[in-house]
Scaffold this active site. Structure first.
Site, PDB file in Angstrom:
ATOM      1  N   SER A 103       0.921  -1.323   0.326  1.00  0.00           N
ATOM      2  CA  SER A 103      -0.160  -0.280  -0.333  1.00  0.00           C
ATOM      3  C   SER A 103       1.007   1.133  -0.481  1.00  0.00           C
ATOM      4  O   SER A 103       1.918   1.756  -0.659  1.00  0.00           O
ATOM      5  CB  SER A 103      -0.538  -0.170   1.093  1.00  0.00           C
ATOM      6  OG  SER A 103      -1.844   1.224   1.061  1.00  0.00           O
ATOM      7  N   HIS A 212      -9.345   0.562  -0.366  1.00  0.00           N
ATOM      8  CA  HIS A 212      -8.745   0.024  -1.383  1.00  0.00           C
ATOM      9  C   HIS A 212      -9.595  -0.799  -1.861  1.00  0.00           C
ATOM     10  O   HIS A 212      -9.766  -2.133  -1.970  1.00  0.00           O
ATOM     11  CB  HIS A 212      -7.497  -0.996  -0.669  1.00  0.00           C
ATOM     12  CG  HIS A 212      -5.906  -0.370  -0.448  1.00  0.00           C
ATOM     13  ND1 HIS A 212      -5.353  -0.431  -1.851  1.00  0.00           N
ATOM     14  CD2 HIS A 212      -5.630  -0.669   0.964  1.00  0.00           C
ATOM     15  CE1 HIS A 212      -4.501   0.659  -0.858  1.00  0.00           C
ATOM     16  NE2 HIS A 212      -3.477   0.574   0.125  1.00  0.00           N
TER      17      HIS A 212
END
Length: 420
Positions: A103, A212
Protein backbone atom coordinates in the site's frame (compact mmCIF):
# COMPACT_ATOMS: atom_id res chain seq x y z
CA UNK A 1 30.22 -15.17 -10.48
CA UNK A 2 28.27 -11.92 -10.33
CA UNK A 3 30.56 -9.02 -9.50
CA UNK A 4 29.53 -5.36 -9.62
CA UNK A 5 31.64 -2.27 -10.16
CA UNK A 6 32.47 -1.97 -6.48
CA UNK A 7 33.94 -5.46 -6.57
CA UNK A 8 31.16 -7.17 -4.63
CA UNK A 9 30.10 -10.71 -5.38
CA UNK A 10 26.44 -11.33 -4.69
CA UNK A 11 23.70 -13.77 -5.53
CA UNK A 12 20.70 -12.77 -7.59
CA UNK A 13 17.01 -12.88 -6.69
CA UNK A 14 16.92 -10.56 -3.68
CA UNK A 15 13.84 -8.42 -3.06
CA UNK A 16 13.32 -5.42 -0.78
CA UNK A 17 9.91 -5.00 0.89
CA UNK A 18 8.65 -1.66 2.24
CA UNK A 19 5.92 -1.56 4.92
CA UNK A 20 2.69 0.40 4.94
CA UNK A 21 0.58 2.18 7.52
CA UNK A 22 0.19 0.10 10.65
CA UNK A 23 3.91 -0.59 10.85
CA UNK A 24 4.66 2.90 12.16
CA UNK A 25 5.52 3.43 15.83
CA UNK A 26 6.83 6.23 17.97
CA UNK A 27 10.62 6.09 17.99
CA UNK A 28 10.97 4.42 14.60
CA UNK A 29 14.21 5.25 12.84
CA UNK A 30 15.95 6.36 16.05
CA UNK A 31 18.93 4.01 15.69
CA UNK A 32 19.62 5.22 12.15
CA UNK A 33 19.06 8.88 13.03
CA UNK A 34 21.46 8.65 15.98
CA UNK A 35 24.21 6.76 14.17
CA UNK A 36 24.22 7.62 10.46
CA UNK A 37 24.62 11.00 8.79
CA UNK A 38 22.77 9.83 5.67
CA UNK A 39 19.70 9.12 7.82
CA UNK A 40 19.83 12.54 9.47
CA UNK A 41 20.11 14.16 6.05
CA UNK A 42 17.03 12.23 4.93
CA UNK A 43 15.06 13.47 7.94
CA UNK A 44 16.25 17.03 7.21
CA UNK A 45 15.13 16.77 3.58
CA UNK A 46 11.72 15.60 4.74
CA UNK A 47 11.46 18.44 7.25
CA UNK A 48 12.33 21.03 4.62
CA UNK A 49 9.84 19.57 2.17
CA UNK A 50 6.92 19.34 4.59
CA UNK A 51 7.60 22.37 6.78
CA UNK A 52 7.77 20.63 10.13
CA UNK A 53 10.35 18.70 12.13
CA UNK A 54 10.12 15.08 10.98
CA UNK A 55 12.60 13.90 13.63
CA UNK A 56 10.38 15.24 16.40
CA UNK A 57 7.30 13.60 14.88
CA UNK A 58 8.97 10.20 14.58
CA UNK A 59 11.24 10.13 17.63
CA UNK A 60 9.47 12.14 20.33
CA UNK A 61 6.94 9.87 22.03
CA UNK A 62 4.92 12.87 23.20
CA UNK A 63 3.91 13.26 19.53
CA UNK A 64 2.49 9.74 19.22
CA UNK A 65 -1.11 10.94 18.74
CA UNK A 66 0.02 13.21 15.92
CA UNK A 67 2.05 10.40 14.36
CA UNK A 68 -1.01 8.15 14.36
CA UNK A 69 -2.92 10.58 12.13
CA UNK A 70 -3.00 9.03 8.68
CA UNK A 71 -1.36 11.86 6.76
CA UNK A 72 1.48 12.07 9.30
CA UNK A 73 1.89 8.30 9.58
CA UNK A 74 2.29 8.10 5.82
CA UNK A 75 4.92 10.81 5.42
CA UNK A 76 6.78 9.51 8.48
CA UNK A 77 6.85 5.96 7.13
CA UNK A 78 8.20 7.06 3.76
CA UNK A 79 10.87 9.17 5.46
CA UNK A 80 12.00 6.39 7.77
CA UNK A 81 11.86 3.75 5.04
CA UNK A 82 13.95 5.81 2.63
CA UNK A 83 16.44 6.69 5.40
CA UNK A 84 16.66 2.99 6.27
CA UNK A 85 17.24 2.06 2.64
CA UNK A 86 20.03 4.61 2.32
CA UNK A 87 21.75 3.33 5.44
CA UNK A 88 21.34 -0.26 4.23
CA UNK A 89 23.00 0.52 0.91
CA UNK A 90 25.80 2.40 2.63
CA UNK A 91 26.50 -0.31 5.20
CA UNK A 92 25.62 -3.56 3.41
CA UNK A 93 25.25 -2.71 -0.26
CA UNK A 94 23.15 -5.66 -1.38
CA UNK A 95 21.54 -4.69 -4.68
CA UNK A 96 17.91 -5.81 -5.03
CA UNK A 97 16.59 -7.54 -8.12
CA UNK A 98 13.08 -6.26 -7.33
CA UNK A 99 11.21 -4.10 -4.85
CA UNK A 100 7.65 -3.92 -3.64
CA UNK A 101 5.78 -2.06 -0.96
CA UNK A 102 2.55 -2.71 0.87
CA UNK A 103 0.00 0.00 0.00
CA UNK A 104 1.72 3.21 1.19
CA UNK A 105 5.00 1.29 1.07
CA UNK A 106 4.77 1.25 -2.71
CA UNK A 107 5.74 4.94 -2.64
CA UNK A 108 8.86 4.10 -0.63
CA UNK A 109 9.76 1.36 -3.10
CA UNK A 110 9.26 3.62 -6.11
CA UNK A 111 11.26 6.42 -4.49
CA UNK A 112 14.18 4.10 -3.70
CA UNK A 113 13.99 2.72 -7.25
CA UNK A 114 14.29 6.24 -8.67
CA UNK A 115 10.76 6.68 -10.07
CA UNK A 116 10.62 10.03 -8.24
CA UNK A 117 12.63 11.86 -5.61
CA UNK A 118 11.98 11.94 -1.89
CA UNK A 119 10.50 15.44 -1.97
CA UNK A 120 7.99 14.46 -4.64
CA UNK A 121 7.19 11.24 -2.78
CA UNK A 122 6.50 13.15 0.43
CA UNK A 123 4.33 15.76 -1.27
CA UNK A 124 2.29 13.03 -2.94
CA UNK A 125 1.96 11.01 0.23
CA UNK A 126 0.96 14.04 2.30
CA UNK A 127 -1.77 14.91 -0.19
CA UNK A 128 -2.83 11.27 -0.43
CA UNK A 129 -3.23 11.04 3.33
CA UNK A 130 -5.26 14.24 3.51
CA UNK A 131 -7.52 13.33 0.61
CA UNK A 132 -8.29 9.78 1.69
CA UNK A 133 -8.78 10.89 5.32
CA UNK A 134 -11.27 13.55 4.27
CA UNK A 135 -13.21 11.14 2.09
CA UNK A 136 -13.13 8.34 4.66
CA UNK A 137 -14.58 10.73 7.23
CA UNK A 138 -17.46 11.55 4.88
CA UNK A 139 -18.56 7.93 4.37
CA UNK A 140 -19.72 5.33 6.84
CA UNK A 141 -16.93 2.86 6.09
CA UNK A 142 -14.28 0.75 7.76
CA UNK A 143 -12.11 -2.37 7.33
CA UNK A 144 -11.53 -5.75 8.94
CA UNK A 145 -8.94 -8.50 8.74
CA UNK A 146 -10.19 -11.98 7.88
CA UNK A 147 -8.15 -15.05 8.79
CA UNK A 148 -8.62 -18.82 8.50
CA UNK A 149 -10.63 -18.54 5.28
CA UNK A 150 -9.44 -18.90 1.70
CA UNK A 151 -9.73 -15.79 -0.50
CA UNK A 152 -12.44 -17.39 -2.65
CA UNK A 153 -14.64 -17.89 0.42
CA UNK A 154 -14.14 -14.27 1.47
CA UNK A 155 -14.98 -13.07 -2.05
CA UNK A 156 -18.21 -15.05 -1.93
CA UNK A 157 -19.12 -13.56 1.44
CA UNK A 158 -18.50 -10.06 0.10
CA UNK A 159 -20.66 -10.74 -2.94
CA UNK A 160 -23.51 -12.07 -0.80
CA UNK A 161 -23.43 -9.10 1.58
CA UNK A 162 -23.20 -6.60 -1.29
CA UNK A 163 -26.32 -8.15 -2.82
CA UNK A 164 -28.12 -7.22 0.42
CA UNK A 165 -27.43 -3.58 -0.38
CA UNK A 166 -24.40 -3.08 1.86
CA UNK A 167 -21.24 -2.85 -0.30
CA UNK A 168 -18.16 -4.71 0.92
CA UNK A 169 -15.05 -5.75 -1.00
CA UNK A 170 -11.84 -7.70 -0.52
CA UNK A 171 -9.26 -4.94 -0.08
CA UNK A 172 -6.08 -7.00 0.33
CA UNK A 173 -4.90 -10.52 -0.42
CA UNK A 174 -2.07 -11.14 2.03
CA UNK A 175 -1.61 -14.90 2.43
CA UNK A 176 -3.61 -18.02 1.46
CA UNK A 177 -5.54 -17.63 4.72
CA UNK A 178 -5.44 -13.89 5.40
CA UNK A 179 -7.26 -11.12 3.60
CA UNK A 180 -8.78 -7.77 4.51
CA UNK A 181 -12.19 -6.42 3.59
CA UNK A 182 -13.50 -2.85 3.20
CA UNK A 183 -17.07 -1.62 3.19
CA UNK A 184 -19.76 0.18 5.08
CA UNK A 185 -19.96 -0.32 8.84
CA UNK A 186 -23.10 -2.43 8.42
CA UNK A 187 -21.51 -4.48 5.63
CA UNK A 188 -18.44 -5.25 7.70
CA UNK A 189 -20.64 -6.44 10.58
CA UNK A 190 -22.72 -8.67 8.29
CA UNK A 191 -19.63 -10.03 6.57
CA UNK A 192 -17.98 -10.66 9.94
CA UNK A 193 -20.97 -12.76 11.05
CA UNK A 194 -20.73 -14.88 7.89
CA UNK A 195 -16.98 -15.24 8.31
CA UNK A 196 -17.45 -16.64 11.80
CA UNK A 197 -20.18 -19.03 10.60
CA UNK A 198 -17.72 -20.45 8.07
CA UNK A 199 -15.01 -20.96 10.68
CA UNK A 200 -13.02 -17.82 10.05
CA UNK A 201 -12.05 -14.91 12.27
CA UNK A 202 -12.95 -11.29 11.55
CA UNK A 203 -10.98 -8.59 13.35
CA UNK A 204 -12.13 -4.95 13.00
CA UNK A 205 -9.41 -2.46 12.10
CA UNK A 206 -9.79 0.61 14.28
CA UNK A 207 -9.48 4.17 12.98
CA UNK A 208 -9.70 3.08 9.34
CA UNK A 209 -11.81 3.76 6.30
CA UNK A 210 -12.93 1.59 3.38
CA UNK A 211 -9.51 1.80 1.76
CA UNK A 212 -8.50 -0.06 -1.41
CA UNK A 213 -12.10 -0.37 -2.53
CA UNK A 214 -14.43 1.32 -5.05
CA UNK A 215 -15.88 3.38 -2.19
CA UNK A 216 -12.67 5.45 -2.41
CA UNK A 217 -13.23 6.40 -6.06
CA UNK A 218 -13.95 10.10 -5.36
CA UNK A 219 -10.69 10.34 -3.40
CA UNK A 220 -8.79 8.61 -6.20
CA UNK A 221 -10.20 11.05 -8.75
CA UNK A 222 -9.09 14.02 -6.64
CA UNK A 223 -5.62 12.55 -6.24
CA UNK A 224 -5.16 11.79 -9.95
CA UNK A 225 -4.40 15.40 -10.89
CA UNK A 226 -1.53 15.54 -8.42
CA UNK A 227 -0.12 12.28 -9.75
CA UNK A 228 -0.28 13.53 -13.32
CA UNK A 229 1.48 16.78 -12.40
CA UNK A 230 4.43 14.90 -10.85
CA UNK A 231 7.35 13.92 -13.06
CA UNK A 232 7.65 10.14 -13.07
CA UNK A 233 10.51 7.97 -14.31
CA UNK A 234 10.80 4.29 -15.08
CA UNK A 235 12.09 2.57 -11.90
CA UNK A 236 15.76 1.57 -12.16
CA UNK A 237 14.88 -1.65 -10.31
CA UNK A 238 11.69 -3.60 -11.11
CA UNK A 239 8.92 -2.58 -8.71
CA UNK A 240 5.94 -4.92 -8.37
CA UNK A 241 2.64 -3.02 -8.39
CA UNK A 242 -0.01 -3.67 -5.74
CA UNK A 243 -2.77 -3.35 -8.32
CA UNK A 244 -1.84 -6.20 -10.66
CA UNK A 245 1.18 -7.93 -9.07
CA UNK A 246 3.31 -7.14 -12.13
CA UNK A 247 6.39 -4.95 -12.62
CA UNK A 248 5.92 -1.30 -13.53
CA UNK A 249 6.59 -0.71 -17.22
CA UNK A 250 6.66 2.80 -18.65
CA UNK A 251 6.79 6.00 -16.63
CA UNK A 252 3.10 6.53 -17.44
CA UNK A 253 2.17 3.36 -15.55
CA UNK A 254 3.58 4.80 -12.32
CA UNK A 255 0.86 7.43 -11.97
CA UNK A 256 -1.85 5.08 -13.25
CA UNK A 257 -0.98 2.29 -10.82
CA UNK A 258 -0.84 4.66 -7.85
CA UNK A 259 -4.24 6.04 -8.87
CA UNK A 260 -5.76 2.58 -9.33
CA UNK A 261 -4.19 1.39 -6.08
CA UNK A 262 -6.67 3.48 -4.08
CA UNK A 263 -9.71 1.60 -5.42
CA UNK A 264 -8.31 -1.89 -6.04
CA UNK A 265 -7.19 -4.53 -3.54
CA UNK A 266 -3.55 -4.94 -2.57
CA UNK A 267 -2.48 -8.14 -4.35
CA UNK A 268 0.37 -8.94 -2.01
CA UNK A 269 -0.02 -12.71 -2.24
CA UNK A 270 0.07 -12.64 -6.04
CA UNK A 271 3.09 -10.29 -5.91
CA UNK A 272 4.99 -12.75 -3.75
CA UNK A 273 4.03 -15.64 -6.00
CA UNK A 274 5.24 -13.70 -9.03
CA UNK A 275 8.61 -13.15 -7.37
CA UNK A 276 8.84 -16.75 -6.20
CA UNK A 277 8.26 -17.95 -9.75
CA UNK A 278 11.04 -15.59 -10.83
CA UNK A 279 13.41 -17.29 -8.38
CA UNK A 280 13.20 -15.16 -5.23
CA UNK A 281 15.67 -16.49 -2.64
CA UNK A 282 16.24 -13.58 -0.25
CA UNK A 283 13.97 -10.84 1.10
CA UNK A 284 14.74 -7.82 3.27
CA UNK A 285 12.04 -5.73 4.92
CA UNK A 286 13.28 -2.15 4.80
CA UNK A 287 11.59 -0.06 7.47
CA UNK A 288 9.68 -0.36 10.75
CA UNK A 289 8.56 -3.69 12.22
CA UNK A 290 8.47 -7.08 10.50
CA UNK A 291 4.88 -7.40 9.27
CA UNK A 292 5.90 -8.14 5.68
CA UNK A 293 8.50 -10.69 6.74
CA UNK A 294 5.73 -12.46 8.65
CA UNK A 295 3.46 -12.47 5.58
CA UNK A 296 6.29 -13.81 3.42
CA UNK A 297 7.05 -16.61 5.87
CA UNK A 298 3.38 -17.64 5.77
CA UNK A 299 3.67 -18.04 1.99
CA UNK A 300 7.29 -19.17 1.50
CA UNK A 301 8.98 -20.18 4.77
CA UNK A 302 12.12 -21.38 2.97
CA UNK A 303 12.98 -17.93 1.61
CA UNK A 304 15.83 -16.31 3.51
CA UNK A 305 14.35 -13.18 5.10
CA UNK A 306 15.17 -10.49 7.61
CA UNK A 307 14.09 -7.02 8.67
CA UNK A 308 16.21 -3.87 8.89
CA UNK A 309 14.80 -1.69 11.64
CA UNK A 310 16.45 -1.63 15.06
CA UNK A 311 20.09 -2.14 16.05
CA UNK A 312 19.62 -5.84 16.74
CA UNK A 313 18.07 -6.23 13.28
CA UNK A 314 21.04 -4.46 11.70
CA UNK A 315 23.52 -6.82 13.37
CA UNK A 316 21.45 -9.88 12.49
CA UNK A 317 20.96 -8.75 8.89
CA UNK A 318 24.67 -8.20 8.37
CA UNK A 319 25.46 -11.70 9.62
CA UNK A 320 22.73 -13.18 7.47
CA UNK A 321 23.37 -11.24 4.28
CA UNK A 322 27.13 -10.63 4.20
CA UNK A 323 29.83 -13.30 4.17
CA UNK A 324 31.72 -13.21 7.48
CA UNK A 325 35.32 -14.26 8.02
CA UNK A 326 34.20 -17.36 9.89
CA UNK A 327 32.38 -18.42 6.72
CA UNK A 328 35.57 -18.52 4.63
CA UNK A 329 36.72 -22.11 5.39
CA UNK A 330 33.27 -23.53 4.68
CA UNK A 331 33.03 -21.68 1.36
CA UNK A 332 36.38 -23.03 0.13
CA UNK A 333 35.49 -26.56 1.23
CA UNK A 334 32.18 -26.27 -0.62
CA UNK A 335 33.89 -25.03 -3.78
CA UNK A 336 36.16 -28.04 -3.80
CA UNK A 337 33.25 -30.39 -3.13
CA UNK A 338 31.15 -28.91 -5.93
CA UNK A 339 33.92 -29.24 -8.52
CA UNK A 340 34.82 -32.77 -7.42
CA UNK A 341 31.21 -33.90 -7.42
CA UNK A 342 30.04 -32.36 -10.70
CA UNK A 343 29.91 -34.52 -13.83
CA UNK A 344 32.22 -33.52 -16.68
CA UNK A 345 30.89 -33.06 -20.25
CA UNK A 346 34.13 -31.72 -21.73
CA UNK A 347 35.83 -34.18 -24.09
CA UNK A 348 38.85 -31.93 -24.66
CA UNK A 349 41.43 -33.50 -22.33
CA UNK A 350 43.96 -30.66 -22.58
CA UNK A 351 41.35 -28.00 -21.89
CA UNK A 352 40.01 -30.03 -18.96
CA UNK A 353 43.50 -30.39 -17.48
CA UNK A 354 44.21 -26.67 -17.86
CA UNK A 355 40.91 -25.25 -16.60
CA UNK A 356 39.78 -27.87 -14.11
CA UNK A 357 42.48 -30.19 -12.84
CA UNK A 358 45.35 -27.74 -12.35
CA UNK A 359 43.34 -24.93 -10.69
CA UNK A 360 41.55 -27.48 -8.49
CA UNK A 361 44.81 -29.01 -7.29
CA UNK A 362 46.26 -25.56 -6.60
CA UNK A 363 43.31 -24.55 -4.41
CA UNK A 364 43.16 -27.97 -2.74
CA UNK A 365 46.88 -27.98 -1.91
CA UNK A 366 46.77 -24.46 -0.52
CA UNK A 367 43.69 -25.41 1.51
CA UNK A 368 45.41 -28.46 2.99
CA UNK A 369 48.57 -26.48 3.79
CA UNK A 370 46.57 -23.82 5.66
CA UNK A 371 44.72 -26.45 7.64
CA UNK A 372 47.94 -28.23 8.54
CA UNK A 373 49.72 -25.04 9.61
CA UNK A 374 46.74 -23.43 11.34
CA UNK A 375 46.89 -20.33 9.15
CA UNK A 376 43.75 -18.21 8.83
CA UNK A 377 41.79 -18.22 5.60
CA UNK A 378 41.83 -14.88 3.80
CA UNK A 379 39.30 -13.26 1.52
CA UNK A 380 41.78 -13.63 -1.34
CA UNK A 381 41.72 -17.40 -0.73
CA UNK A 382 37.93 -17.35 -0.97
CA UNK A 383 37.98 -15.32 -4.18
CA UNK A 384 40.44 -17.74 -5.73
CA UNK A 385 38.30 -20.74 -4.76
CA UNK A 386 35.14 -19.15 -6.14
CA UNK A 387 36.86 -18.28 -9.40
CA UNK A 388 38.26 -21.80 -9.63
CA UNK A 389 34.79 -23.28 -9.14
CA UNK A 390 33.17 -21.06 -11.75
CA UNK A 391 35.92 -21.68 -14.30
CA UNK A 392 35.89 -25.42 -13.66
CA UNK A 393 32.12 -25.70 -13.96
CA UNK A 394 32.18 -23.73 -17.19
CA UNK A 395 34.94 -25.98 -18.52
CA UNK A 396 32.87 -29.02 -17.55
CA UNK A 397 30.08 -27.62 -19.76
CA UNK A 398 27.73 -27.10 -16.84
CA UNK A 399 24.72 -24.96 -17.72
CA UNK A 400 24.74 -21.36 -16.51
CA UNK A 401 21.62 -21.83 -14.35
CA UNK A 402 23.32 -24.68 -12.51
CA UNK A 403 26.54 -22.69 -12.11
CA UNK A 404 24.54 -19.85 -10.58
CA UNK A 405 22.77 -22.27 -8.25
CA UNK A 406 26.11 -23.65 -7.04
CA UNK A 407 27.42 -20.13 -6.44
CA UNK A 408 24.27 -19.25 -4.52
CA UNK A 409 24.55 -22.39 -2.38
CA UNK A 410 28.28 -22.02 -1.74
CA UNK A 411 27.90 -18.41 -0.58
CA UNK A 412 24.86 -19.32 1.47
CA UNK A 413 22.90 -16.65 -0.47
CA UNK A 414 25.21 -14.01 1.03
CA UNK A 415 27.03 -10.99 -0.36
CA UNK A 416 30.82 -11.21 -0.51
CA UNK A 417 32.32 -7.75 -0.08
CA UNK A 418 35.68 -7.51 -1.83
CA UNK A 419 38.14 -5.47 0.19
CA UNK A 420 40.46 -3.20 -1.76
Amino acid sequence: MRQDREGEVQVANAVFMFPGVGSHYSGMGKYFFDNFQVARETFEEASETLGFDMATLCLDKSHKAELDQLQHAQTALVTVSVATYRVFQQEIGLKPDAMLGYSLGEYSALCCAGAFGLSDALRLVKARGEIVSEHAASVDGTMAWVTNLAPAAVEEICANVSEMGEPVYVSAYDTPLKTSISGTQAAIRLAGDLVVKQGGIAIPIKMSGPFHSPIMQPAADRFLNLLQETQMRVPSVPVIANRNALPYGTSETVADNLYQQLVHPVRWLDSLRYLLEAGLTTAVEIGPKNVLQYLLQAVAPDVLSCTYDKEKDVRKSERMLVVQQEDYPHIIAQCLAVVAGTRNHNRDGADYERRVVNPFRHVQNAWEERNASGLATSQADVQEALQMMQTALEAKRVRQEERERHLRDVLGRKLLKIQA
